[in-house]
Design a protein around this motif. Structure first.
Motif, short mmCIF file in Angstrom:
data_model
loop_
_atom_site.label_atom_id
_atom_site.label_comp_id
_atom_site.label_asym_id
_atom_site.label_seq_id
_atom_site.Cartn_x
_atom_site.Cartn_y
_atom_site.Cartn_z
N ASP A 176 19.43 -22.54 -22.06
CA ASP A 176 19.32 -21.32 -22.86
C ASP A 176 19.00 -20.21 -21.85
O ASP A 176 17.85 -20.04 -21.43
CB ASP A 176 18.20 -21.48 -23.90
N LEU A 177 20.04 -19.49 -21.41
CA LEU A 177 19.84 -18.54 -20.31
C LEU A 177 18.99 -17.33 -20.67
O LEU A 177 18.13 -16.93 -19.88
CB LEU A 177 21.18 -18.13 -19.70
N PRO A 178 19.17 -16.70 -21.87
CA PRO A 178 18.26 -15.60 -22.20
C PRO A 178 16.80 -16.05 -22.20
O PRO A 178 15.93 -15.34 -21.69
CB PRO A 178 18.72 -15.18 -23.60
N ALA A 179 16.51 -17.25 -22.73
CA ALA A 179 15.13 -17.75 -22.74
C ALA A 179 14.64 -18.02 -21.32
O ALA A 179 13.48 -17.78 -20.98
CB ALA A 179 15.03 -19.02 -23.58
N THR A 180 15.54 -18.49 -20.45
CA THR A 180 15.19 -18.77 -19.05
C THR A 180 14.81 -17.48 -18.32
O THR A 180 13.82 -17.43 -17.59
CB THR A 180 16.37 -19.48 -18.35
N VAL A 181 15.61 -16.44 -18.55
CA VAL A 181 15.32 -15.14 -17.91
C VAL A 181 14.00 -14.57 -18.44
O VAL A 181 13.19 -14.03 -17.67
CB VAL A 181 16.50 -14.16 -18.12
N GLU A 182 13.75 -14.73 -19.73
CA GLU A 182 12.47 -14.26 -20.29
C GLU A 182 11.30 -15.02 -19.66
O GLU A 182 10.24 -14.44 -19.37
CB GLU A 182 12.42 -14.45 -21.82
N ALA A 183 11.47 -16.32 -19.44
CA ALA A 183 10.40 -17.13 -18.86
C ALA A 183 10.11 -16.68 -17.42
O ALA A 183 8.95 -16.58 -17.00
CB ALA A 183 10.76 -18.61 -18.90
N LEU A 184 11.16 -16.39 -16.65
CA LEU A 184 10.96 -15.90 -15.28
C LEU A 184 10.19 -14.59 -15.30
O LEU A 184 9.31 -14.35 -14.47
CB LEU A 184 12.32 -15.73 -14.58
N ASP A 185 10.53 -13.75 -16.27
CA ASP A 185 9.85 -12.47 -16.44
C ASP A 185 8.36 -12.72 -16.71
O ASP A 185 7.47 -12.14 -16.07
CB ASP A 185 10.53 -11.72 -17.59
N ALA A 186 8.09 -13.63 -17.67
CA ALA A 186 6.69 -13.92 -18.05
C ALA A 186 5.91 -14.48 -16.87
O ALA A 186 4.70 -14.24 -16.73
CB ALA A 186 6.67 -14.91 -19.21
N LEU A 187 6.59 -15.22 -15.99
CA LEU A 187 5.92 -15.82 -14.83
C LEU A 187 5.79 -14.82 -13.68
O LEU A 187 5.19 -15.13 -12.65
CB LEU A 187 6.70 -17.05 -14.36
N GLY A 188 6.37 -13.64 -13.84
CA GLY A 188 6.28 -12.62 -12.80
C GLY A 188 7.15 -12.89 -11.60
O GLY A 188 6.85 -12.45 -10.49
N VAL A 189 8.24 -13.63 -11.81
CA VAL A 189 9.14 -13.95 -10.69
C VAL A 189 10.24 -12.89 -10.61
O VAL A 189 11.00 -12.73 -11.57
CB VAL A 189 9.78 -15.34 -10.89
N PRO A 190 10.33 -12.16 -9.49
CA PRO A 190 11.43 -11.20 -9.36
C PRO A 190 12.76 -11.94 -9.31
O PRO A 190 12.88 -12.99 -8.68
CB PRO A 190 11.18 -10.52 -8.01
N VAL A 191 13.76 -11.40 -10.02
CA VAL A 191 15.11 -11.96 -9.95
C VAL A 191 15.98 -10.91 -9.28
O VAL A 191 16.24 -9.84 -9.85
CB VAL A 191 15.65 -12.30 -11.35
N VAL A 192 16.37 -11.20 -8.05
CA VAL A 192 17.11 -10.23 -7.23
C VAL A 192 18.59 -10.58 -7.27
O VAL A 192 19.00 -11.64 -6.77
CB VAL A 192 16.60 -10.26 -5.77
N GLY A 193 19.39 -9.74 -7.88
CA GLY A 193 20.84 -9.96 -7.91
C GLY A 193 21.44 -9.59 -6.57
O GLY A 193 21.21 -8.49 -6.07
N LEU A 194 22.19 -10.51 -5.98
CA LEU A 194 22.80 -10.24 -4.68
C LEU A 194 24.16 -9.58 -4.93
O LEU A 194 25.12 -10.26 -5.31
CB LEU A 194 22.94 -11.56 -3.90
N GLY A 195 24.19 -8.28 -4.79
CA GLY A 195 25.42 -7.52 -5.03
C GLY A 195 25.83 -7.50 -6.49
O GLY A 195 26.99 -7.25 -6.82
N THR A 196 24.90 -7.76 -7.40
CA THR A 196 25.21 -7.75 -8.83
C THR A 196 23.98 -7.39 -9.65
O THR A 196 22.86 -7.71 -9.24
CB THR A 196 25.75 -9.12 -9.30
N GLY A 197 24.23 -6.75 -10.80
CA GLY A 197 23.14 -6.47 -11.72
C GLY A 197 23.14 -7.47 -12.88
O GLY A 197 22.33 -7.39 -13.79
N ARG A 198 24.10 -8.43 -12.83
CA ARG A 198 24.23 -9.40 -13.92
C ARG A 198 23.66 -10.74 -13.49
O ARG A 198 23.94 -11.19 -12.37
CB ARG A 198 25.71 -9.58 -14.25
N PHE A 199 22.94 -11.39 -14.39
CA PHE A 199 22.38 -12.70 -14.08
C PHE A 199 23.51 -13.74 -14.11
O PHE A 199 24.13 -13.95 -15.15
CB PHE A 199 21.31 -13.06 -15.11
N PRO A 200 23.81 -14.39 -12.96
CA PRO A 200 24.94 -15.34 -12.94
C PRO A 200 24.64 -16.59 -13.76
O PRO A 200 23.48 -16.97 -13.93
CB PRO A 200 25.09 -15.69 -11.45
N ARG A 201 25.71 -17.24 -14.23
CA ARG A 201 25.57 -18.45 -15.06
C ARG A 201 26.05 -19.66 -14.30
O ARG A 201 26.96 -20.35 -14.73
CB ARG A 201 26.36 -18.26 -16.35
#
Ligand code: PSU
Ligand code: MN
Length: 316
Positions: A176-201
């Motif tokens: 569940d990718l939206p839930a996974t991204v929310e969990a990373l947010d809650a854990l305070g983990v920066p998600v750095v897109g390499l040359g992209t603003g979209r979270f890859p699947r």
């Protein structure tokens, strides 16, 4: 016996960690090293593609100017850097090797056994060895159906527990990718897109429905972001999200129907816990007639390359 209150003096002298000579020499000289996981070898692909892939990924790290350090547990000792024969041994034994996440490290060390490390466990060993960059395919995350059964990979909390930059094609589309991204947010983990603003699947490209928390134009900028993060959060990780190579990516719509079938099959067969990720990945590989495997290998090699570039930039 009263435990020593200072874990550094109590534990470090007998730390069951072997750093391969080439890796130790690179670390001592301040040269770039990239950690690699081993669950992907034992549980992510069948023999002999798994060995070919492991060797290709190590070569990709070297080609980009860094030293690869594949992590595993052998005979109860944590390993950072494996000789080719150890890679082959793991690859041949495959699913017979224990899948080792964070919770499993102590039991394997205490029993003197072998294990193949997941993202979460590889981060722990990388941090102990002093390795700052780790490349993999796609991290684990929040599984579909989590509202009924809260299956959340220890990879997520692992990201918040070790000062390592994990280069990955986002998270696996079986999740569940939206839930996974929310969990990373809650854990305070920066998600750095390499040359992209979209979270890859993972082997599919991202879309506008799911973003990252920062964009880095290239490896150099990603390294600067990691260095900035570690100045004030020196003990936590960063996820660097590298999209799959355009010519190898599989459209998300195509993946979605394959994954939905695999998830339904897993539920019918009562597959749960640590077995679910290998089950779903194998089902997806079968259903796509090997295209998912080819894309998986391409993603791993691309992430190994990007990881090596980031490691090089951190050292320059
Ligand atoms: N991605 C793959 N193949 C894999 C994995 C990820 O393409 O085999 C493994 C990684 O080791 C990851 C683990 O850390 O699956 C996550 O398992 P779990 O969901 O049980 O935490
Ligand atoms: Mn799980």
């Amino acid at each position: 016996m009263i435990p020593d209150p200072n874990p550094r003096t109590a534990v470090l002298p007998s730390l069951p960690l072997d750093v391969a000579p080439e890796v130790a020499a690179a670390l001592a000289a301040g040269r770039p090293v990239v950690a690699l996981e081993s669950t992907i070898i034992t549980h992510g692909m069948p023999w002999p593609q798994n060995l070919e892939t492991a060797l290709r990924v190590e070569a990709a790290v070297r080609d980009a100017g860094a030293v690869p350090a594949t992590v595993a547990v052998r005979g109860g000792r944590l390993q950072a850097g494996l000789p080719a024969e150890a890679l082959e041994h793991l690859a041949r034994r495959g699913l017979a090797v224990a899948k080792a996440s964070r919770r499993d490290l102590a039991r394997l060390v205490a029993a003197g056994q072998d294990g193949a490390t997941t993202v979460a466990a590889t981060m722990i060993v990388a941090a102990l060895a002093g390795i700052r960059v780790f490349a993999t395919g796609g991290i684990g995350g929040v599984h579909r159906g989590w509202t009924a059964r809260p299956d959340v990979s220890a990879d997520l909390s692992g990201m918040a527990h070790a000062p390592v930059a994990v280069v990955s094609a986002g998270a696996k589309s079986i999740l569940d990718l939206p839930a996974t991204v929310e969990a990373l947010d809650a854990l305070g983990v920066p998600v750095v897109g390499l040359g992209t603003g979209r979270f890859p699947r993972f082997i599919s490209p991202g879309d506008d429905s799911l973003g990252v928390s920062a964009v880095a134009a290239d490896a150099r900028e990603a390294a600067r972001l990691c260095a900035a993060h570690w100045r004030f959060m020196p003990s936590t990780g960063v996820l660097v999200a590298n999209p799959p190579p355009d010519d190898q990516a599989i459209p998300a719509t195509e993946m979605e129907s394959v994954v939905a079938h695999a998830v339904a099959d897993a539920a019918r067969q009562g597959i749960r816990g640590a077995a679910i990720t290998p089950f779903l990945l194998a089902a997806v590989q079968r259903a796509t007639g090997g295209r998912a495997t080819a894309a998986n290998v391409a993603v791993l090699a691309a992430n190994a390359h990007a990881g090596a570039e980031i490691a090089c930039a951190l050292h320059s």
